[in-house]
Design a protein around this motif. Structure first.
Motif, short mmCIF file in Angstrom:
data_model
loop_
_atom_site.label_atom_id
_atom_site.label_comp_id
_atom_site.label_asym_id
_atom_site.label_seq_id
_atom_site.Cartn_x
_atom_site.Cartn_y
_atom_site.Cartn_z
N CYS A 159 -34.20 19.59 -6.78
CA CYS A 159 -35.26 20.28 -5.92
C CYS A 159 -36.76 20.00 -5.99
CB CYS A 159 -34.72 21.76 -5.87
SG CYS A 159 -35.79 22.78 -4.93
N TYR A 205 -39.70 24.14 -2.34
CA TYR A 205 -39.17 25.36 -1.92
C TYR A 205 -40.21 26.11 -1.31
CZ TYR A 205 -40.88 27.78 -6.20
OH TYR A 205 -41.92 28.29 -7.19
N ASN A 210 -37.18 20.35 -12.93
CA ASN A 210 -36.05 20.88 -13.18
C ASN A 210 -35.19 20.51 -14.62
OD1 ASN A 210 -34.74 19.64 -9.95
ND2 ASN A 210 -36.25 21.05 -10.37
N PHE A 269 -34.76 31.73 -8.94
CA PHE A 269 -34.18 30.72 -9.46
C PHE A 269 -34.42 31.10 -11.33
CE2 PHE A 269 -35.88 27.27 -6.67
CZ PHE A 269 -34.58 27.34 -5.79
N PHE A 326 -37.42 25.14 -13.62
CA PHE A 326 -36.02 26.03 -13.36
C PHE A 326 -34.82 25.11 -13.49
CE2 PHE A 326 -37.63 25.22 -8.79
CZ PHE A 326 -36.80 24.11 -8.42
N THR A 352 -31.05 23.59 -13.17
CA THR A 352 -30.12 23.12 -12.06
C THR A 352 -28.79 23.19 -12.75
OG1 THR A 352 -30.34 20.85 -12.67
CG2 THR A 352 -32.14 21.88 -11.01
N PRO A 393 -30.34 23.91 -7.58
CA PRO A 393 -31.05 25.01 -8.59
C PRO A 393 -30.17 26.29 -8.92
CG PRO A 393 -32.37 24.64 -6.80
CD PRO A 393 -30.82 24.15 -6.44
#
Length: 199
Positions: free
Chosen positions: A2, A5, A72, A130, A145, A147, A163
């Motif tokens: 990701c 967002y 991530n 998240f 964050f 995943t 996520p």
């Protein structure tokens, strides 16, 4: 992974979902498209207090990443993340309204990959979080964050990962539990609670 967002909720909405916090920013703007290396709101703990701060998305990258921010966290056993995951005070939550994955194949007409957005069902609370970690820097703080394996909804677009999404009830576990218990939250979110958002 990701890399886009949005977080369009107000401070009051964040407070209603995740509880009271310090650092009230009554005039905080909507964050429509959040890309790596851009600022975004994050909630972290300081002692027993929850604090709202704006941090930059992406840890400064190691040499292996050629200086790109690392956004991530997939390998939870990696030494790069271990120290932050071990310390509850270095964990955070990242409020989210929706997130984007890109199609694997380009659109036949535009020749560009398409954005596919995901969020919660309209009848549910639209705001979620998240599971993140953060680190201080000289001029600003940074966050990334976690995943995990994708569920069917996200996996149909991006089969490698999604996520780690937290419900409000999961937040205390993520922010205060020892590492093993906290990392047990790194599982695919329920398909039944998600929707694909067509734009």
């Amino acid at each position: 992974m990701c890399n886009l967002y949005s977080m369009t909720a107000t401070v009051d909405e964040i407070r209603r979902v995740f509880g009271s916090f310090e650092g009230d920013r009554t005039n905080m703007p909507a964050f429509g498209d959040i890309y790596p290396a851009k600022p975004a709101p994050v909630l972290r703990t300081e002692g027993a207090t929850l604090k709202l701060e704006v941090m930059e998305w992406g840890f400064p990258g190691p040499a292996a990443a050629k200086g790109r921010p690392v956004t991530n966290v997939r390998n939870l056993a990696s030494p790069f993340w271990r120290s932050a995951l071990e310390k509850p005070e270095r964990r955070c939550i990242v409020p989210v309204s929706r997130f984007c994955e890109w199609t694997a194949e380009p659109d036949p007409e535009t020749k560009r990959k398409r954005k596919v957005w995901f969020g919660l069902h309209e009848h549910d609370e639209p705001l979620f979080a998240f599971a993140g970690i953060w680190r201080p820097g000289d001029e600003r703080s940074y966050f990334a964050f976690l995943t995990c394996e994708p569920n069917q909804s996200v996996g149909a677009v991006h089969p490698k990962a999604m996520p780690v999404m937290l419900r409000p009830a999961d937040v205390p576990t993520w922010l205060s539990s020892e590492r093993v218990t906290a990392c047990e939250l790194a599982v695919p979110f329920s398909d039944a609670e998600m929707r694909r958002i067509e734009t």
